[in-house]
Design a protein around this motif. Structure first.
Motif, PDB file in Angstrom:
ATOM      1  N   ARG A 464      43.848  40.780  33.021  1.00 49.70           N
ATOM      2  CA  ARG A 464      44.060  41.476  34.200  1.00 49.70           C
ATOM      3  C   ARG A 464      43.611  42.526  35.077  1.00 49.70           C
ATOM      4  O   ARG A 464      42.799  42.534  35.513  1.00 49.70           O
ATOM      5  CB  ARG A 464      45.095  42.038  33.270  1.00 49.70           C
ATOM      6  CG  ARG A 464      46.056  43.327  34.321  1.00 49.70           C
ATOM      7  CD  ARG A 464      47.580  42.510  34.210  1.00 49.70           C
ATOM      8  NE  ARG A 464      48.423  43.096  35.439  1.00 49.70           N
ATOM      9  CZ  ARG A 464      49.687  43.083  36.131  1.00 49.70           C
ATOM     10  NH1 ARG A 464      50.276  42.133  34.936  1.00 49.70           N
ATOM     11  NH2 ARG A 464      50.325  43.079  37.312  1.00 49.70           N
ATOM     12  N   LEU A 465      42.362  42.852  34.107  1.00 43.42           N
ATOM     13  CA  LEU A 465      41.565  43.942  34.618  1.00 43.42           C
ATOM     14  C   LEU A 465      40.434  43.697  35.504  1.00 43.42           C
ATOM     15  O   LEU A 465      39.917  43.735  36.896  1.00 43.42           O
ATOM     16  CB  LEU A 465      40.698  44.999  33.776  1.00 43.42           C
ATOM     17  CG  LEU A 465      39.590  45.805  33.600  1.00 43.42           C
ATOM     18  CD1 LEU A 465      40.255  47.117  34.776  1.00 43.42           C
ATOM     19  CD2 LEU A 465      38.765  46.305  32.711  1.00 43.42           C
ATOM     20  N   ILE A 466      40.194  42.379  34.979  1.00 48.04           N
ATOM     21  CA  ILE A 466      39.128  41.538  35.815  1.00 48.04           C
ATOM     22  C   ILE A 466      39.651  41.043  37.095  1.00 48.04           C
ATOM     23  O   ILE A 466      39.171  40.814  37.945  1.00 48.04           O
ATOM     24  CB  ILE A 466      38.883  40.261  34.332  1.00 48.04           C
ATOM     25  CG1 ILE A 466      37.972  39.954  33.758  1.00 48.04           C
ATOM     26  CG2 ILE A 466      37.888  39.857  35.691  1.00 48.04           C
ATOM     27  CD1 ILE A 466      37.571  39.318  32.734  1.00 48.04           C
ATOM     28  N   ALA A 467      41.192  40.782  36.886  1.00 46.85           N
ATOM     29  CA  ALA A 467      41.927  39.712  38.226  1.00 46.85           C
ATOM     30  C   ALA A 467      42.052  41.898  39.185  1.00 46.85           C
ATOM     31  O   ALA A 467      41.508  41.315  40.249  1.00 46.85           O
ATOM     32  CB  ALA A 467      43.117  39.129  38.009  1.00 46.85           C
ATOM     33  N   LEU A 503      33.354  41.162  30.837  1.00 42.68           N
ATOM     34  CA  LEU A 503      33.962  42.163  31.790  1.00 42.68           C
ATOM     35  C   LEU A 503      33.318  41.570  33.834  1.00 42.68           C
ATOM     36  O   LEU A 503      33.602  41.641  34.363  1.00 42.68           O
ATOM     37  CB  LEU A 503      34.374  43.848  31.800  1.00 42.68           C
ATOM     38  CG  LEU A 503      35.512  44.117  30.257  1.00 42.68           C
ATOM     39  CD1 LEU A 503      35.215  44.665  30.619  1.00 42.68           C
ATOM     40  CD2 LEU A 503      36.809  43.217  30.919  1.00 42.68           C
ATOM     41  N   VAL A 504      32.077  42.700  33.101  1.00 42.86           N
ATOM     42  CA  VAL A 504      30.978  42.094  34.154  1.00 42.86           C
ATOM     43  C   VAL A 504      30.649  40.670  34.961  1.00 42.86           C
ATOM     44  O   VAL A 504      30.999  40.413  35.890  1.00 42.86           O
ATOM     45  CB  VAL A 504      29.918  43.207  34.114  1.00 42.86           C
ATOM     46  CG1 VAL A 504      28.733  42.708  35.397  1.00 42.86           C
ATOM     47  CG2 VAL A 504      29.596  44.527  33.637  1.00 42.86           C
ATOM     48  N   ILE A 505      30.158  39.342  34.128  1.00 38.37           N
ATOM     49  CA  ILE A 505      29.912  38.981  34.147  1.00 38.37           C
ATOM     50  C   ILE A 505      31.022  38.270  35.196  1.00 38.37           C
ATOM     51  O   ILE A 505      31.211  37.136  35.690  1.00 38.37           O
ATOM     52  CB  ILE A 505      29.127  37.769  33.033  1.00 38.37           C
ATOM     53  CG1 ILE A 505      28.060  38.513  32.918  1.00 38.37           C
ATOM     54  CG2 ILE A 505      29.830  36.478  33.613  1.00 38.37           C
ATOM     55  CD1 ILE A 505      27.178  38.098  31.884  1.00 38.37           C
ATOM     56  N   PRO A 506      32.664  37.764  34.357  1.00 38.11           N
ATOM     57  CA  PRO A 506      33.483  37.598  34.995  1.00 38.11           C
ATOM     58  C   PRO A 506      34.357  37.723  35.969  1.00 38.11           C
ATOM     59  O   PRO A 506      34.126  37.172  36.932  1.00 38.11           O
ATOM     60  CB  PRO A 506      34.446  37.964  33.652  1.00 38.11           C
ATOM     61  CG  PRO A 506      33.876  37.274  32.335  1.00 38.11           C
ATOM     62  CD  PRO A 506      32.600  38.267  32.816  1.00 38.11           C
ATOM     63  N   LEU A 550      27.541  45.456  38.844  1.00 35.68           N
ATOM     64  CA  LEU A 550      27.809  43.951  39.156  1.00 35.68           C
ATOM     65  C   LEU A 550      26.263  43.833  40.124  1.00 35.68           C
ATOM     66  O   LEU A 550      26.127  42.743  39.948  1.00 35.68           O
ATOM     67  CB  LEU A 550      28.884  43.942  39.907  1.00 35.68           C
ATOM     68  CG  LEU A 550      29.920  44.268  39.781  1.00 35.68           C
ATOM     69  CD1 LEU A 550      30.585  44.882  40.991  1.00 35.68           C
ATOM     70  CD2 LEU A 550      30.358  42.958  39.276  1.00 35.68           C
ATOM     71  N   LEU A 551      25.822  45.053  40.330  1.00 32.77           N
ATOM     72  CA  LEU A 551      24.665  44.429  41.203  1.00 32.77           C
ATOM     73  C   LEU A 551      22.935  44.303  40.581  1.00 32.77           C
ATOM     74  O   LEU A 551      22.163  43.441  41.078  1.00 32.77           O
ATOM     75  CB  LEU A 551      23.685  45.933  42.542  1.00 32.77           C
ATOM     76  CG  LEU A 551      24.609  45.911  43.648  1.00 32.77           C
ATOM     77  CD1 LEU A 551      24.340  47.179  43.794  1.00 32.77           C
ATOM     78  CD2 LEU A 551      24.236  44.735  45.423  1.00 32.77           C
TER      79      LEU A 551
END
Length: 597
Positions: A464-467, A503-506, A550-551
Motif C-alpha cells: 500500500r505504501l509503495i502504491a 520500498l525504494v527499488i519497487p 530515488l535519484l
C-alpha cells in the motif's frame, strides 16, 4: 432500506418455527437437509424463515425422514404429520392411505423383536414434543464446518445463560470467525429463549427500519399504530425484552460506526440506535443482546466489567489444531512445519486460510511449499479483507501501520514517536496503538513494550505504501512522501538494505513504467525537489530525503546536484558520491549519516 428484501415480506413464522424445530431434532444442518431432500440450502432457509413452503414431493420426503428418525412422540406420528401438512398450506390434501402405509411399514416391530422392547427403544429415540422458540434467523450464516473455539463457546454460553448478561459483544478483525461463533452459540442456546432474532447490519439499514423489523417479530400488533413515535417504538422494544426472554443478535455492528475516525465513534444519523443499545445495557430485563463487531462501541466501554451484565470477548487467532483441521478438509497438503508456517503467515485467520487454501489447491496441486516459495501472500480475497480493515482506520492509525512497515522490526512507543514527521502527544499515539491492537493488526514483539505488524499485514501495508508514494510522485503531490521516510539512516544496516530493496527499488520500478526514458524521470524528480526547496524547513519533512534516495538509485550517484536550501531528514548519504554537489544552506539532520564528498 438495504437489508435483504425477504426480511420485509409477509412471513409465516408458525410454519418456519415448525420446520426449524424438526430439523434441529433431526440433528441436521441446513446443507445436510437440503442434500437429503434434493433442494438448495436457500430453499431450506426460506422454509425456516417462513418465506416459502416445500412442494408436495419435498414435503412428503420430509415426513418420511421425520418418521424414520422418530422425531415425533410415539403414537402421535400421524397427528403430527397432518399438522405439518396443514401448516405448509399445501393445495392438495395429505394422502391418508400413503401415510398409513408409511407408518405401518416404518413403525411395525420386526417379528423377532418383542413389541415391548421396541416400545422402549422408540421411547428413548423420540424427542419430547415441544413448541420450541420462535425464531427469525434466516440471514444467519449456516455454520456447516466449525473449527475449534470450544473455550470461547463455553464462555459465551455461560455469560448468556448462567450469568444472564444483558449485552455480550464478540470482537475481532475481519475473517476471524465472529459471525460463525455467534451463529453457533445462538443455535446451541436457542432453546433457552422464547424468541431468537438474527439481523445483519452489513448493509447499514436505517435505525427506524431495523427497529420496525424487529418489532414485526416481537410485537406486530403494536406496529399497526402508525402514529407511534420513534421514541415510543424504542420503549416498546425495551418492554418486549423485559416481558419475554429474547435473544437478539446484531451482526457487523461496525457498519454503524464511523470509518476513518477514532475507534468506536458513532456514525452520524445512528445516535438513536446507540441510545437504545445503552438502555438495553443499563436497564433490568431478562433478554440478551449479542453483538459482533470489528470495533467496540465507545458507549459500551464504561459499562463493561468482569462482574457487569455487559461483557466483551475479543477473538484471537484460531488455535493451531483447528487450523490444521481446516487445511486438511480443504485439501491442502504439507508437513507440520509447512502448515505451521502458512498458519503463522495469515495469523490464524480462518477466512484468510480458507481463501488461500482454495488457491493452493487450484494452482499448486494442494502443496504448501511451492505456494510459499512464490512469495505473494496478499491477493484477491485476502487483499479485499484487509482493504476493509484499512479503510476504517483513522489517519493516525494508518500512519502508524505505514511506519511499522518501514521500520520492519519491533519497536517501542519511544522509537515510534521519534520518527513521526509532526510531533504528537504521547497519549494520542498510544491510543492509536491500542486501537490497532484491538483490531488485531499489530502484535507484541519479543521485547517488553515493543510491537510490530503481523506477517500478512506487513506485506499488505508495504504494498500500500509503495502504491501511494508512487501515485503521489506521478501526480506531483506531497503527503506520504513528506510524512514517511523510505530509508532511515539510524537503522541497522540490514534494515536499511531491506528498506532499499522492498520500498525504494519497487517505487522506482513503478515510476519507470510511467517514465520509460530515464532522463524524463530524472527531470521529474528534480522538479519535485525544486518545489520542496521553497518550503519552510519544518514543512519539508522526509520529502527531500526520499527524492534523493530515488535519484541515487536511478543515477548511481548524486554528483553535481543542487542540494542547497534543503532540510534533509533521515537520508542515508554515507558513501554516496556527491562531487560538485551544491550544499549551500542545506540542513543535514543529525540522523542523516556522513556527507561523503
Amino acid at each position: 432500506m438495504a437489508m435483504k428484501g425477504s426480511s420485509y415480506r409477509e412471513r409465516d413464522y408458525a410454519f418456519g418455527q415448525i420446520m426449524l424445530t424438526l430439523r434441529t431434532r433431526l440433528g441436521l444442518t441446513q446443507i445436510e437437509l437440503a442434500d437429503m431432500l434434493g433442494v438448495t440450502r436457500r430453499a431450506v432457509i426460506d422454509w425456516e424463515g417462513g418465506l416459502s413452503y416445500p412442494s408436495v414431493d419435498h414435503l412428503k420426503h420430509f415426513v418420511v425422514l421425520a418418521i424414520e428418525r422418530q422425531v415425533w412422540s410415539v403414537g402421535r406420528e400421524a397427528e403430527e404429520a397432518r399438522a405439518l401438512w396443514q401448516a405448509a398450506r399445501q393445495k392438495v390434501l395429505l394422502d391418508d392411505r400413503w401415510l398409513d402405509g408409511l407408518l405401518s411399514h416404518t413403525l411395525t416391530p420386526p417379528a423377532s423383536q418383542p413389541a415391548e422392547e421396541i416400545g422402549v427403544t422408540a421411547h428413548v429415540l423420540a424427542s419430547p414434543s415441544r413448541s420450541g422458540p420462535r425464531v427469525d434467523w434466516s440471514d444467519a450464516p449456516d455454520v456447516a464446518s466449525f473449527y475449534g473455539r470450544e473455550r470461547e463457546l463455553d464462555l459465551l454460553s455461560a455469560w448468556m445463560l448462567q450469568e444472564r448478561c444483558r449485552v455480550v459483544s464478540v470482537l475481532g478483525q475481519g475473517g476471524i470467525g465472529k459471525s460463525a461463533l455467534a451463529a453457533k452459540v445462538m443455535h446451541q442456546g436457542a432453546e433457552h429463549f422464547e424468541v431468537v432474532i438474527w439481523r445483519s447490519l452489513r448493509d447499514v439499514p436505517t435505525c427506524e427500519a431495523l427497529l420496525d423489523n424487529c418489532l414485526q417479530v416481537l410485537a406486530p400488533q403494536a406496529l399497526s399504530d402508525t402514529s407511534a413515535s420513534l421514541e415510543r417504538r424504542q420503549d416498546l422494544l425495551l418492554e418486549c425484552l423485559r416481558n419475554r426472554r429474547v435473544l437478539l443478535v446484531y451482526d457487523n455492528l461496525e457498519s454503524f460506526l464511523e470509518e476513518g475516525q477514532d475507534s468506536g465513534r458513532i456514525r452520524a444519523g445512528y445516535e438513536g440506535f446507540f441510545r437504545v443499545l445503552r438502555r438495553v445495557a443499563e436497564t433490568e430485563h431478562q433478554s440478551c443482546l449479542l453483538l459482533t463487531s470489528r470495533e467496540k462501541p465507545s458507549d459500551l466501554v464504561p459499562l463493561e466489567g468482569n462482574r457487569s451484565a455487559v461483557r466483551a470477548l475479543h477473538l484471537a487467532r484460531l488455535e493451531a489444531k483447528a487450523c490444521y483441521q481446516l487445511l486438511v478438509e480443504k485439501g491442502v497438503a504439507g508437513d507440520t512445519s509447512e502448515q505451521t508456517r502458512l498458519i503463522d503467515v495469515y495469523a490464524g485467520n480462518p477466512l484468510a486460510l480458507k481463501i488461500v487454501a482454495r488457491t493452493i489447491v487450484e494452482l499448486f496441486a494442494g502443496q504448501i511449499a511451492p505456494f510459499l516459495k512464490q512469495g505473494e501472500v496478499v491477493f484477491g480475497g485476502v487483499r479485499a479483507l484487509l482493504d476493509e480493515q484499512y479503510a476504517r482506520l483513522s489517519a493516525l492509525e494508518q500512519s502508524v501501520l505505514l511506519w511499522l512497515a518501514i521500520l520492519r522490526e519491533p519497536v517501542n512507543l519511544k522509537a515510534l514517536l521519534a520518527v513521526l514527521d509532526v510531533p504528537l502527544p504521547r497519549g494520542e499515539v498510544l491510543e492509536a496503538i491500542e486501537s490497532l491492537r484491538r483490531r488485531s493488526l499489530i502484535e507484541p514483539g519479543k521485547l517488553q513494550g515493543s510491537f510490530t505488524l503481523q506477517s500478512v499485514v506487513m506485506e499488505y501495508v508495504t504494498a500500500r505504501l509503495i502504491a501511494e508514494v508512487t501515485d503521489e510522485i506521478k501526480q506531483g503531490r506531497y503527503s506520504r512522501l513528506v510524512e514517511h521516510g523510505l530509508e532511515l539512516a539510524p537503522c541497522q544496516k540490514d534494515v536499511w538494505q531491506c528498506q532499499q530493496r522492498l520500498l525504494v527499488i519497487p517505487i522506482l520500478a513503478g515510476l519507470r513504467r510511467s517514465y520509460p526514458r530515464r532522463s524524463a524521470l530524472e527531470e521529474h524528480l528534480l522538479a519535485l525537489l525544486d518545489e520542496l526547496r521553497a518550503w519552510e524547513d519544518s514543512a519539508q519533512g522526509y520529502g527531500q530525503a526520499n527524492l534523493l534516495a530515488l535519484l541515487r538509485e536511478l543515477r548511481g550517484h548524486l554528483r553535481g546536484l543542487d542540494l542547497s536550501h534543503l532540510s534533509i531528514r533521515g537520508a542515508s548519504l554515507q558513501g554516496v558520491e556527491m562531487q560538485d554537489a551544491t550544499l549551500a544552506e542545506a540542513v543535514p539532520h543529525l540522523d542523516s549519516g556522513s556527507w561523503s564528498l
